[in-house]
Scaffold this motif. Structure first.
Motif, PDB file in Angstrom:
ATOM      1  N   GLN A   1       0.735  -1.146  -0.038  1.00 38.84           N
ATOM      2  CA  GLN A   1       0.106   0.017   0.001  1.00 38.84           C
ATOM      3  C   GLN A   1       0.767   1.319  -0.182  1.00 38.84           C
ATOM      4  O   GLN A   1       0.207   2.319   0.043  1.00 38.84           O
ATOM      5  CB  GLN A   1      -0.844  -0.044   1.069  1.00 38.84           C
ATOM      6  CG  GLN A   1      -1.956  -1.050   1.212  1.00 38.84           C
ATOM      7  CD  GLN A   1      -2.894  -1.395   2.327  1.00 38.84           C
ATOM      8  OE1 GLN A   1      -2.394  -0.481   3.313  1.00 38.84           O
ATOM      9  NE2 GLN A   1      -3.676  -2.019   2.321  1.00 38.84           N
ATOM     10  N   CYS A   2       2.224   1.065   0.150  1.00 38.41           N
ATOM     11  CA  CYS A   2       3.019   2.160   0.298  1.00 38.41           C
ATOM     12  C   CYS A   2       3.546   2.840  -1.251  1.00 38.41           C
ATOM     13  O   CYS A   2       4.527   1.800  -1.717  1.00 38.41           O
ATOM     14  CB  CYS A   2       4.130   2.141   1.243  1.00 38.41           C
ATOM     15  SG  CYS A   2       5.361   3.389   1.419  1.00 38.41           S
ATOM     16  N   THR A   3       3.366   3.981  -1.295  1.00 39.81           N
ATOM     17  CA  THR A   3       4.146   4.397  -2.780  1.00 39.81           C
ATOM     18  C   THR A   3       5.270   4.855  -2.676  1.00 39.81           C
ATOM     19  O   THR A   3       6.270   5.301  -3.548  1.00 39.81           O
ATOM     20  CB  THR A   3       3.297   5.286  -3.484  1.00 39.81           C
ATOM     21  OG1 THR A   3       3.361   5.208  -4.881  1.00 39.81           O
ATOM     22  CG2 THR A   3       3.325   6.539  -3.135  1.00 39.81           C
ATOM     23  N   GLN A   4       5.894   5.054  -1.439  1.00 42.21           N
ATOM     24  CA  GLN A   4       7.187   5.750  -1.067  1.00 42.21           C
ATOM     25  C   GLN A   4       7.367   6.861  -1.524  1.00 42.21           C
ATOM     26  O   GLN A   4       8.382   7.343  -2.153  1.00 42.21           O
ATOM     27  CB  GLN A   4       8.353   4.602  -1.864  1.00 42.21           C
ATOM     28  CG  GLN A   4       8.429   3.418  -1.070  1.00 42.21           C
ATOM     29  CD  GLN A   4       9.028   3.384   0.392  1.00 42.21           C
ATOM     30  OE1 GLN A   4       9.279   4.490   0.865  1.00 42.21           O
ATOM     31  NE2 GLN A   4       9.323   2.465   0.976  1.00 42.21           N
ATOM     32  N   CYS A   5       6.300   7.728  -1.289  1.00 39.58           N
ATOM     33  CA  CYS A   5       6.277   9.214  -1.647  1.00 39.58           C
ATOM     34  C   CYS A   5       7.338   9.999  -0.366  1.00 39.58           C
ATOM     35  O   CYS A   5       7.650  11.181  -0.790  1.00 39.58           O
ATOM     36  CB  CYS A   5       5.086   9.814  -1.576  1.00 39.58           C
ATOM     37  SG  CYS A   5       4.271   9.893   0.035  1.00 39.58           S
ATOM     38  N   GLY A   6       7.414   9.465   0.811  1.00 34.17           N
ATOM     39  CA  GLY A   6       8.352  10.311   1.591  1.00 34.17           C
ATOM     40  C   GLY A   6       7.592  11.054   2.404  1.00 34.17           C
ATOM     41  O   GLY A   6       8.372  11.797   3.352  1.00 34.17           O
ATOM     42  N   HIS A   7       6.267  11.642   2.150  1.00 35.97           N
ATOM     43  CA  HIS A   7       5.577  12.452   3.022  1.00 35.97           C
ATOM     44  C   HIS A   7       5.761  12.098   4.532  1.00 35.97           C
ATOM     45  O   HIS A   7       5.593  13.164   5.511  1.00 35.97           O
ATOM     46  CB  HIS A   7       4.334  12.737   2.520  1.00 35.97           C
ATOM     47  CG  HIS A   7       4.231  13.896   1.268  1.00 35.97           C
ATOM     48  ND1 HIS A   7       3.880  13.213  -0.019  1.00 35.97           N
ATOM     49  CD2 HIS A   7       4.616  14.941   0.914  1.00 35.97           C
ATOM     50  CE1 HIS A   7       4.051  13.945  -0.865  1.00 35.97           C
ATOM     51  NE2 HIS A   7       4.511  15.006  -0.337  1.00 35.97           N
ATOM     52  N   CYS A   8       5.181  10.845   4.870  1.00 37.28           N
ATOM     53  CA  CYS A   8       5.080  10.540   6.249  1.00 37.28           C
ATOM     54  C   CYS A   8       6.252  10.889   7.139  1.00 37.28           C
ATOM     55  O   CYS A   8       6.177  11.449   8.090  1.00 37.28           O
ATOM     56  CB  CYS A   8       4.866   9.137   6.372  1.00 37.28           C
ATOM     57  SG  CYS A   8       5.735   7.946   5.488  1.00 37.28           S
ATOM     58  N   THR A   9       7.560  10.751   6.425  1.00 38.94           N
ATOM     59  CA  THR A   9       8.800  10.867   7.103  1.00 38.94           C
ATOM     60  C   THR A   9       8.744  12.402   7.793  1.00 38.94           C
ATOM     61  O   THR A   9       9.214  12.509   8.875  1.00 38.94           O
ATOM     62  CB  THR A   9       9.966  10.648   6.467  1.00 38.94           C
ATOM     63  OG1 THR A   9       9.690   9.427   5.777  1.00 38.94           O
ATOM     64  CG2 THR A   9      11.463  10.678   6.922  1.00 38.94           C
TER      65      THR A   9
ATOM     66  N   THR B   1      -0.747  12.464   7.374  1.00 40.77           N
ATOM     67  CA  THR B   1      -0.186  13.275   6.233  1.00 40.77           C
ATOM     68  C   THR B   1      -0.078  12.187   5.109  1.00 40.77           C
ATOM     69  O   THR B   1      -0.161  12.776   3.887  1.00 40.77           O
ATOM     70  CB  THR B   1       1.350  13.613   6.687  1.00 40.77           C
ATOM     71  OG1 THR B   1       1.332  14.490   7.835  1.00 40.77           O
ATOM     72  CG2 THR B   1       2.089  14.284   5.608  1.00 40.77           C
ATOM     73  N   CYS B   2      -0.019  10.985   5.113  1.00 40.58           N
ATOM     74  CA  CYS B   2       0.143  10.080   3.903  1.00 40.58           C
ATOM     75  C   CYS B   2      -1.415  10.192   3.253  1.00 40.58           C
ATOM     76  O   CYS B   2      -2.373  10.292   3.815  1.00 40.58           O
ATOM     77  CB  CYS B   2       0.300   8.644   4.598  1.00 40.58           C
ATOM     78  SG  CYS B   2      -0.242   7.457   3.382  1.00 40.58           S
ATOM     79  N   PHE B   3      -0.992  10.402   1.799  1.00 39.81           N
ATOM     80  CA  PHE B   3      -2.319  10.738   1.110  1.00 39.81           C
ATOM     81  C   PHE B   3      -3.157   9.577   1.147  1.00 39.81           C
ATOM     82  O   PHE B   3      -4.323   9.556   0.769  1.00 39.81           O
ATOM     83  CB  PHE B   3      -1.942  11.241  -0.461  1.00 39.81           C
ATOM     84  CG  PHE B   3      -1.268   9.969  -1.160  1.00 39.81           C
ATOM     85  CD1 PHE B   3      -0.173   9.620  -0.808  1.00 39.81           C
ATOM     86  CD2 PHE B   3      -2.001   9.214  -2.073  1.00 39.81           C
ATOM     87  CE1 PHE B   3       0.298   8.455  -1.635  1.00 39.81           C
ATOM     88  CE2 PHE B   3      -1.765   7.939  -2.593  1.00 39.81           C
ATOM     89  CZ  PHE B   3      -0.327   7.565  -2.144  1.00 39.81           C
TER      90      PHE B   3
HETATM   91  S1  SF4 Z   1       3.158   8.756   3.101  1.00 43.64           S
HETATM   92 FE1  SF4 Z   1       4.426   7.207   3.780  1.00 43.64          FE
HETATM   93  S2  SF4 Z   1       3.255   5.468   4.021  1.00 43.64           S
HETATM   94 FE2  SF4 Z   1       2.001   6.866   2.811  1.00 43.64          FE
HETATM   95  S3  SF4 Z   1       2.550   6.153   0.677  1.00 43.64           S
HETATM   96 FE3  SF4 Z   1       4.115   7.861   1.169  1.00 43.64          FE
HETATM   97  S4  SF4 Z   1       5.705   6.833   1.962  1.00 43.64           S
HETATM   98 FE4  SF4 Z   1       4.286   5.505   2.001  1.00 43.64          FE
END
Ligand code: SF4
Ligand code: FAD
Ligand code: SF4
Lengths: 399, 427
Positions: A16-24, A83-85
């Motif tokens: 389910q994770c697209t690795q967009c990096g927003h959560c970090t 924060t995760c879309f």
């Molecule tokens: S915000 Fe984090 S958990 Fe959500 S898709 Fe992006 S990297 Fe994955």
């Protein structure tokens, strides 16, 4: 099944994770670990892939300081999830990771030995025993030497550990009101098991809640009134799991429904509400605002964890303090911080003991009822019990 | 075991939905062959990250969410560079340039392709407008944005993908004009008051807005005064807008909607409305063919109707649901209610520089529905409420625009809280 008990959850998350990096960017712990949530799942799966034995797996994970930071530094505040879309479920991921950490012996005993709330002694029951705080007269569905068990209750009151231990007068006053408004009442003075979950004893936490459910069922109560949103959520799930038809309501909703008249005036300082991070959809916040008679838009509201979540203090006490500071910094000087969960009240009080601020710190029930928490006495008693006549016993029980 | 049972489970499309179907097949115990048909020769990429790649915020490698090692663990037989050209539902076979393949169960997870509906024929020479979906599209956009001779970009369309393209352009220091046929940006995702706040943000970044207009004509013309400093770009695009204005651009990006990739499905073999109509287990009108992701029309919670909800999480959950149901069936069991797709709502989050927009649910304001607006210094939130038959009302949609995009901020918390509220009210 591979070496990890919960790899299924990591696969699910990975998908389910697209690795967009927003959560970090939403979390100091993830920033420190330089990981996304997806990285956590993937790192666990990689560790499993690279290990042939459980010992190797333990070493591989322990050697990955970033992963340990990300898993143990989590408050379950869901700031990252929000924060995760895709709103990927951080709690499911980290709870499962904690289960694996626990199984692998990666969470030291001193981090959880005093919060095994399904055993006879934990920090709350010990505090209550040492300081003579008991509710056998209110837990009427349980037989005592003096009185047989009663049934046929209308309502069961669930104060939660912090309120029951640290605010006995407030607990009793609320109980009396619940009974006055809702009919024959009993009290469930157990824990919802959140500290067990944080320590990686997920199944034990569920069993504890399931046992609470059965106890409530036996009492005959039709409604369970919870003070803390976290307890309410866990008990709702348990009642559903065990097929017990009891409605869970927050104390705020209960008081609203019964036209409760506050027993004191609201302070004339600005109010700043600390929304409980367990109140995911803001329902409890709405109910609390209604009860306090304030528009949800009027007071400052801050979201996120007070610092108590996830037993982070046992891993990184500075992180807990920094979290409490960061939340309290939202409150304007001279205002009253209003908490929804008594554990948040406790945490802020604890922090403000060492880092005082010009703020009042009140659980919302303290703004409505006569009785108040007396934090200086609580902290004195908490501290002194380790040194007084019970010190050796405590050290042994919680070793 | 008969021949059909022995044949592989086929997954057509190696994207989000396809990967999640494969993961679920393994998670739920299917140990047989999983044959994945991919029309590329790369690992599965994330379309979401393509604009970040073009805008310079992600590297090429970072656009692939799953590593080769992870995918290897799933033990997939991936047939690369092999688009399925036709699906023989009755014969349980797939036709491809690399031959025909039998399947026992098949998951269609082929996603969608950006369309240039209404984009006029370019006069004066050939020009293909930029689009954004695949890594190839992203590569082309990146090349253009890294080219210093490209100074002005016209973004046509005002949807999410258009705005993501616009953001990539801004991040690369380009001068951007946005043209959209609707009076406001964000098309069907925002109500006017929210869109207006978002538009103020865009104007603040120097974006020129041409709303309520379309591109009437495009002509490739010689660039006046072109020299070596322009990197040899000796042409530009003369655009005539529907209102009659004329302007010149170096590139045009078009996001005029999506089309499901279903050309390989013979008409009449599966029930297709706007996409493949599926049940709660993602099964199409054929019991051995499933569909997931942008090609599937499953239950949308607010309307209760079957609709395409073309977002990543949906694709992941639907892929998982299909994989799980197939694993169950091939093990001789009925799929369980627990594994059923619970339905979804539309959810969108986009930030252009510091301007954040979050929405969820429906934006259809019917006469019964009530809109409430709450505005603070830095945030506008619009709520759409619907009356309930038993009294009271439920939240069915919201828009949130915030002038500060900060991860972990109250804006995100509010967005998540309202999304949960809508979902809870619908279930
Ligand atoms: S915000 Fe984090 S958990 Fe959500 S898709 Fe992006 S990297 Fe994955
Ligand atoms: C620029 C952009 C930004 C986006 N931003 C967001 C966002 O912020 N949030 C969000 O939730 N969603 C977003 N989306 C949408 C999201 O990416 C999609 O909903 C999701 O990827 C759909 O997954 P899928 O598996 O259905 O399709 P895809 O991920 O597109 O995968 C389908 C795959 O199948 C392949 N294929 C097609 N035809 C065939 C064939 N005949 N044979 C074999 N293979 C074939 C395709 O090439 C593709 O690789 C965005 C999309 C784009 C383009
Ligand atoms: S839940 Fe909170 S503490 Fe845990 S990773 Fe997410 S933001 Fe960080």
């Amino acid at each position: 099944m591979g070496l990890l008990e919960r790899s299924d959850a990591y696969w699910k998350f990975t998908g389910q994770c697209t690795q967009c990096g927003h959560c970090t960017k939403a979390c100091d712990s993830l920033i420190a670990a330089d990981m996304t949530l997806g990285d956590i799942a993937q790192a666990l799966l990689a560790a499993e892939r690279e290990s042939e034995t459980v010992d190797q797996l333990r070493m591989n994970i322990a050697a990955n300081g970033q992963l340990v930071q990300a898993v143990r530094g989590c408050f379950f505040c869901t700031s990252c999830k929000n924060t995760c879309f895709a709103h990927n479920d951080v709690c499911d991921l980290i709870y499962n990771a904690r289960v694996d950490f626990q199984k692998l012996g990666l969470i030291p005993r001193e981090a959880w030995s005093s919060v095994l709330v399904d055993e006879e002694w934990d920090i709350f029951t010990a505090y209550r025993a040492i300081h003579g705080i008991g509710y056998s007269d209110l837990t009427r569905h349980v037989a005592t030497e003096e009185a047989p068990a009663q049934t046929g209750f209308d309502v069961a009151f669930f104060p939660g550990c912090s309120l029951a231990a640290y605010g006995p007068e407030l607990t009793r006053e609320i109980f009396a009101t619940v009974e006055e408004l809702g009919g024959k009442a009993t009290m469930i003075d157990h824990c919802c098991g959140s500290s067990l979950k944080s320590a990686g004893f997920f199944d034990r936490a569920e069993t504890l809640c399931d046992n609470n459910s059965r106890e409530i069922e036996q009492s005959g109560a039709k409604q369970l009134v919870c003070v803390c949103p976290g307890c309410a959520n866990d008990m709702k799930k348990a009642l559903e799991r065990t097929g017990v038809d009891v409605e869970v309501v927050s104390l705020a909703a209960f008081l609203n429904e019964h036209g409760f008249t506050p027993k004191r005036e609201l302070p004339d300082t600005p109010l700043c509400i600390s929304k409980s991070c367990q109140d995911r959809d803001g329902t409890y916040l709405e109910q609390t605002c209604e009860l306090l008679g304030v528009d949800e838009q009027t007071p400052t509201i801050f979201h996120g964890c007070c610092g108590a979540g996830g037993a982070v203090s046992a891993f990184d006490p500075d992180r807990q303090a920094a979290q409490a500071d960061s939340k309290l910094s939202f409150a304007e000087d001279g205002s009253t911080v209003v908490t929804m969960c008594p554990t948040c009240t406790y945490t802020y009080a604890f922090r403000m003991m060492s880092a005082p601020r010009n703020l009042q710190n009140k659980h919302y029930t303290e703004l409505l009822f006569e009785s108040q928490f007396d934090w200086s006495t609580v902290f004195y008693q908490l501290n002194s019990m380790w040194y007084g006549e019970y010190g050796a016993w405590l050290a042994q029980v919680f070793a | 075991m008969n021949e059909q049972q022995q044949a592989a489970v086929a997954i057509i499309g190696y994207g989000t939905a396809g990967v999640n179907a494969a993961i679920a097949l393994r998670r739920f115990g299917y140990a047989g062959v999983i044959r994945v048909f991919s029309d590329t020769n790369t690992l599965p990429y994330s379309p979401i990250l393509t604009s970040y790649y073009a805008g310079g915020q992600k590297t090429y490698d970072e656009c692939f969410p799953w590593s080769a090692e992870e995918l290897a663990e799933l033990d997939l037989e991936v047939v690369q560079d092999c688009p399925v050209t036709s699906l023989d539902v009755a014969g349980h076979a797939l036709h491809t340039p690399k031959g025909d393949f039998a399947y026992s169960k098949c998951v269609i997870a082929t996603g969608a392709t950006p369309m240039c509906y209404g984009f006029p024929q370019v006069e004066g020479g050939s020009y293909e407008p930029l689009v954004l979906r695949s890594m190839d599209d992203a590569e082309r956009l990146k090349g253009v944005l890294e080219d210093d001779s490209c100074k002005r970009v016209l973004v046509s369309g005002a949807s999410m993908v258009a705005l993501k393209t616009l953001e990539a352009c801004l991040n690369r220091g380009k001068q951007v004009t946005l043209v959209g046929m609707n009076p406001h940006v964000l098309d069907f995702n925002a109500l006017p008051q929210a869109a207006e706040r978002f538009e103020r943000g865009l104007l603040g970044y120097g974006v020129e807005l041409r709303l309520g207009q379309t591109i009437a004509a495009v002509e490739r013309v010689a660039r006046e005064g072109a020299d070596a400093a322009d990197g040899g770009r000796d042409w530009q695009l003369k655009v005539t807008f529907s209102g009659g204005d004329v302007d010149y651009f170096d590139e045009i990006s078009v996001s005029h909607g999506m089309k499901c990739n279903l050309d390989f499905v013979e008409p009449g073999t599966l029930e297709i409305d706007r996409a493949l109509v599926v049940d709660e287990f993602m099964c199409t009108s054929d019991p051995d063919v499933y569909a997931a992701g942008d090609v599937a029309q499953a239950t949308e919670l607010i309307s209760g109707q079957k609709r395409i909800v073309g977002i990543w999480k949906n694709a992941a959950l639907q892929g998982e649901c299909a994989g799980r149901a197939i694993a169950c069936e091939l093990a001789g069991a009925e799929p369980t209610a627990e594994g059923a797709f619970k339905g979804s709502i539309s959810m969108n989050t986009i930030a252009v520089k510091d301007t954040l927009f979050i929405s969820a649910g429906t934006m259809e304001v019917t006469p019964e529905r009530r809109v409430e607006v709450r505005e603070t210094d830095d945030m506008t939130v619009l709520y759409i409420f619907e009356p309930l038959p038993e009294g009271g009302e439920r939240l069915v949609g919201f828009n949130l625009v915030c002038d500060h995009d900060e991860e972990g901020s109250r804006a995100y918390d509010t967005g998540a809280m309202l999304t949960l509220r809508i979902e809870a009210a619908c279930r």
